[in-house]
Design a protein around this motif. Structure first.
Motif, short mmCIF file in Angstrom:
data_model
loop_
_atom_site.label_atom_id
_atom_site.label_comp_id
_atom_site.label_asym_id
_atom_site.label_seq_id
_atom_site.Cartn_x
_atom_site.Cartn_y
_atom_site.Cartn_z
N GLY A 16 0.93 -1.12 -0.05
CA GLY A 16 -0.14 0.02 0.04
C GLY A 16 0.97 1.16 0.01
N LEU A 17 1.94 1.35 0.61
CA LEU A 17 2.79 2.48 0.88
C LEU A 17 3.47 2.63 -0.49
CD1 LEU A 17 3.94 4.86 2.46
CD2 LEU A 17 5.68 3.28 3.35
N LEU A 24 1.99 9.33 -5.75
CA LEU A 24 2.21 10.56 -5.45
C LEU A 24 3.43 11.12 -6.56
CD1 LEU A 24 2.21 10.51 -1.44
CD2 LEU A 24 0.60 11.89 -3.16
N SER A 25 4.51 10.13 -6.75
CA SER A 25 5.38 10.44 -7.73
C SER A 25 4.77 10.92 -9.13
CB SER A 25 6.38 9.21 -7.80
OG SER A 25 7.42 9.51 -8.72
N GLY A 26 3.85 10.39 -9.37
CA GLY A 26 3.06 10.46 -10.90
C GLY A 26 2.50 11.81 -10.63
N SER A 34 13.01 11.27 -4.28
CA SER A 34 12.85 12.64 -3.78
C SER A 34 11.75 12.91 -2.77
CB SER A 34 12.64 13.63 -4.82
OG SER A 34 13.75 13.85 -5.76
N ILE A 35 10.67 12.20 -2.87
CA ILE A 35 9.59 12.28 -1.92
C ILE A 35 10.05 11.51 -0.72
CG2 ILE A 35 7.18 11.37 -1.49
CD1 ILE A 35 6.81 11.66 -4.37
N VAL A 36 10.56 10.33 -0.52
CA VAL A 36 11.20 9.93 0.45
C VAL A 36 12.20 10.60 1.24
CG1 VAL A 36 12.40 7.80 1.41
CG2 VAL A 36 10.49 7.54 -0.34
#
Length: 65
Positions: A16-17, A24-26, A34-36
């Motif tokens: 799920g994560l 979210l990346s898309g 970068s998000i992480v």
């Protein structure tokens, strides 16, 4: 200025994560890494501030900003 070299880190996360991060990346046009990284930079100091202060770990991030 030369781009700083990054270190690879392998994580195991729930499906799920994984799906959330990829979605979210898309939607945000940012790579998952970068998000992480942004999330870790924001949350780690808050969650572990006492340990960071006691062991002077804040110095590890000073040269990266």
């Amino acid at each position: 200025m030369a781009k700083k070299k990054k270190t690879e880190l392998r994580l195991y996360i729930t499906p799920g994560l994984d799906k959330l991060l990829k979605t979210l990346s898309g939607l945000s046009d940012q790579p998952v890494s970068s998000i992480v990284e942004d999330t870790l930079r924001e949350s780690l100091p808050h969650k572990y501030q006492e340990l960071i202060d006691i062991h002077n770990l804040g110095l590890l991030l000073e040269d990266e900003e």
